[in-house]
Design a protein around this motif. Structure first.
Motif, PDB file in Angstrom:
ATOM      1  N   LEU A  50       0.829  -1.210   0.000  1.00 42.41           N
ATOM      2  CA  LEU A  50       0.000   0.000   0.000  1.00 42.41           C
ATOM      3  C   LEU A  50       0.862   1.258   0.000  1.00 42.41           C
ATOM      4  O   LEU A  50       0.487   2.275  -0.590  1.00 42.41           O
ATOM      5  CB  LEU A  50      -0.941  -0.018   1.201  1.00 42.41           C
ATOM      6  CG  LEU A  50      -2.041  -1.088   1.129  1.00 42.41           C
ATOM      7  CD1 LEU A  50      -2.775  -1.216   2.453  1.00 42.41           C
ATOM      8  CD2 LEU A  50      -3.028  -0.774   0.006  1.00 42.41           C
ATOM      9  N   ASN A  51       2.022   1.188   0.643  1.00 41.40           N
ATOM     10  CA  ASN A  51       2.960   2.322   0.598  1.00 41.40           C
ATOM     11  C   ASN A  51       3.395   2.578  -0.840  1.00 41.40           C
ATOM     12  O   ASN A  51       3.467   3.730  -1.292  1.00 41.40           O
ATOM     13  CB  ASN A  51       4.192   2.033   1.459  1.00 41.40           C
ATOM     14  CG  ASN A  51       3.948   2.252   2.940  1.00 41.40           C
ATOM     15  OD1 ASN A  51       2.960   2.875   3.330  1.00 41.40           O
ATOM     16  ND2 ASN A  51       4.842   1.751   3.763  1.00 41.40           N
ATOM     17  N   ALA A  52       3.718   1.503  -1.560  1.00 37.21           N
ATOM     18  CA  ALA A  52       4.151   1.644  -2.948  1.00 37.21           C
ATOM     19  C   ALA A  52       3.045   2.242  -3.810  1.00 37.21           C
ATOM     20  O   ALA A  52       3.291   3.120  -4.644  1.00 37.21           O
ATOM     21  CB  ALA A  52       4.581   0.288  -3.504  1.00 37.21           C
ATOM     22  N   ALA A  53       1.814   1.777  -3.610  1.00 38.29           N
ATOM     23  CA  ALA A  53       0.678   2.297  -4.377  1.00 38.29           C
ATOM     24  C   ALA A  53       0.471   3.783  -4.111  1.00 38.29           C
ATOM     25  O   ALA A  53       0.187   4.566  -5.030  1.00 38.29           O
ATOM     26  CB  ALA A  53      -0.583   1.513  -4.038  1.00 38.29           C
ATOM     27  N   SER A  54       0.618   4.181  -2.860  1.00 41.02           N
ATOM     28  CA  SER A  54       0.459   5.590  -2.497  1.00 41.02           C
ATOM     29  C   SER A  54       1.558   6.447  -3.124  1.00 41.02           C
ATOM     30  O   SER A  54       1.294   7.547  -3.629  1.00 41.02           O
ATOM     31  CB  SER A  54       0.487   5.741  -0.969  1.00 41.02           C
ATOM     32  OG  SER A  54       0.296   7.092  -0.595  1.00 41.02           O
ATOM     33  N   THR A  55       2.779   5.932  -3.110  1.00 44.20           N
ATOM     34  CA  THR A  55       3.901   6.666  -3.707  1.00 44.20           C
ATOM     35  C   THR A  55       3.678   6.907  -5.191  1.00 44.20           C
ATOM     36  O   THR A  55       3.962   7.989  -5.712  1.00 44.20           O
ATOM     37  CB  THR A  55       5.214   5.885  -3.495  1.00 44.20           C
ATOM     38  OG1 THR A  55       5.476   5.788  -2.088  1.00 44.20           O
ATOM     39  CG2 THR A  55       6.396   6.574  -4.168  1.00 44.20           C
ATOM     40  N   VAL A  56       3.154   5.918  -5.880  1.00 45.25           N
ATOM     41  CA  VAL A  56       2.872   6.065  -7.306  1.00 45.25           C
ATOM     42  C   VAL A  56       1.885   7.208  -7.554  1.00 45.25           C
ATOM     43  O   VAL A  56       2.110   8.071  -8.411  1.00 45.25           O
ATOM     44  CB  VAL A  56       2.311   4.757  -7.897  1.00 45.25           C
ATOM     45  CG1 VAL A  56       1.685   5.014  -9.269  1.00 45.25           C
ATOM     46  CG2 VAL A  56       3.409   3.720  -8.022  1.00 45.25           C
ATOM     47  N   LEU A  57       0.772   7.196  -6.825  1.00 43.47           N
ATOM     48  CA  LEU A  57      -0.234   8.243  -7.028  1.00 43.47           C
ATOM     49  C   LEU A  57       0.341   9.613  -6.730  1.00 43.47           C
ATOM     50  O   LEU A  57       0.022  10.606  -7.406  1.00 43.47           O
ATOM     51  CB  LEU A  57      -1.450   7.977  -6.141  1.00 43.47           C
ATOM     52  CG  LEU A  57      -2.279   6.735  -6.482  1.00 43.47           C
ATOM     53  CD1 LEU A  57      -3.516   6.666  -5.587  1.00 43.47           C
ATOM     54  CD2 LEU A  57      -2.695   6.721  -7.952  1.00 43.47           C
TER      55      LEU A  57
END
Length: 295
Positions: free
Chosen positions: A195-202
């Motif tokens: 979820l951290n990675a997904a947030s960083t992408v956005l």
């Protein structure tokens, strides 16, 4: 096993001591009133479509309907073996596959909208590249696709994946978030790291506009799939290193949605702004329309 947001998803993972993919798979089983075998077979079929659309243009380039793209994947594969290659195997392959799938999409071939046709190269592009580099089984790749599905589900439920609504940050942005999250799990990261990675992408794609030349999902869409897969890979690497993300995925998703709604209509898939409105973009659009009328 149903969940409305990432916070609930993470709690389910912690309570049940399992991965995001397992929670998502169980959700599909329960809501679909079906079996684990049936759900896994459908996802395995999805993977096969993704693989075919990634590999075919490398062997046999396909020209797009509008004529703007075609042959890029074959050129990238050839470039990988040259002394000028600077990306390394994983990123080079991920970019190649991402752009290849857009060749298939724009030539009216079969792709998996993940979450949209215009961003369909990103999830398979990264996952197939990781599979080849680390000799990952198809079974594990199928599980990673359930992880990606959970992120896409949250985006569709709480925001948007449509360029006409939220700009390309909603299409390429969400696809890249899905890919980053799935890649983290595939490389044995935790649900929190996914979820951290997904947030960083956005965060890194916030505000990306949707401006296809001539209104066709060809250019700059294909190049943005390559950019998206690159950002997904870097976000996954950051998360796997243990670097925390300050802003939770739910908040980042809300922010993306709000920013998207504030974009002027010219920058939301109308082909009236951005790259589409440049002098060169307008000339190509006219040329495409003339060719299509003649055909």
């Amino acid at each position: 096993m149903d969940f409305k947001n990432a916070e609930e998803l993470l709690k389910l993972c912690e309570t049940n001591h399992c991965s995001i993919s397992e929670i998502m798979k169980q959700r599909e089983i329960e809501l679909g009133e079906t079996s684990a075998d049936a759900v896994e077979k459908k996802m395995a079929h999805t993977l096969e479509i993704m693989r075919e659309s990634a590999y075919t243009p490398i062997r046999k380039p396909q020209k797009s309907i509008g004529g703007l793209i075609g042959g890029e994947a074959k050129l990238l594969r050839k470039h990988k073996t040259s002394r000028k290659n600077i990306c390394g195997s994983v990123l080079s392959d991920a970019i190649t596959y991402a752009m290849a799938i857009l060749e298939v999409n724009t030539s009216m071939g079969l792709v998996v909208a993940s979450p949209t046709a215009g961003s369909s190269g990103i999830v398979p592009g990264l996952l197939l590249a990781l599979q080849e580099e680390y000799h990952i089984s198809d079974e594990r790749l199928v599980q990673a696709l359930f992880n990606a599905g959970a992120i896409g589900y949250l985006a569709m439920r709480n925001a948007t994946v449509a360029g006409a609504v939220g700009g390309c940050q909603a299409e390429v942005g969400v696809a890249s978030a899905m890919a980053a999250s799935a890649a983290v799990e595939l490389m044995d990261g935790t649900p929190k790291e996914s979820l951290n990675a997904a947030s960083t992408v956005l965060m890194n794609l916030l505000g990306l506009v949707c401006d296809p030349l001539g209104g066709l999902v060809e250019c700059p869409c294909q190049n943005r799939n390559a950019a998206g897969v690159s950002i997904a890979l870097s976000a996954a690497e950051i998360a796997l290193s243990g670097i925390p993300q300050i802003i939770p995925f739910d908040e980042m998703l809300d922010t993306m949605y709000e920013v998207g709604k504030k974009l002027p209509s010219e920058l939301r898939e109308t082909a009236l702004g951005g790259c589409a409105a440049t002098p060169t973009g307008c000339r190509f659009a006219k040329k495409m329309m003339d060719n299509m009328q003649k055909a």
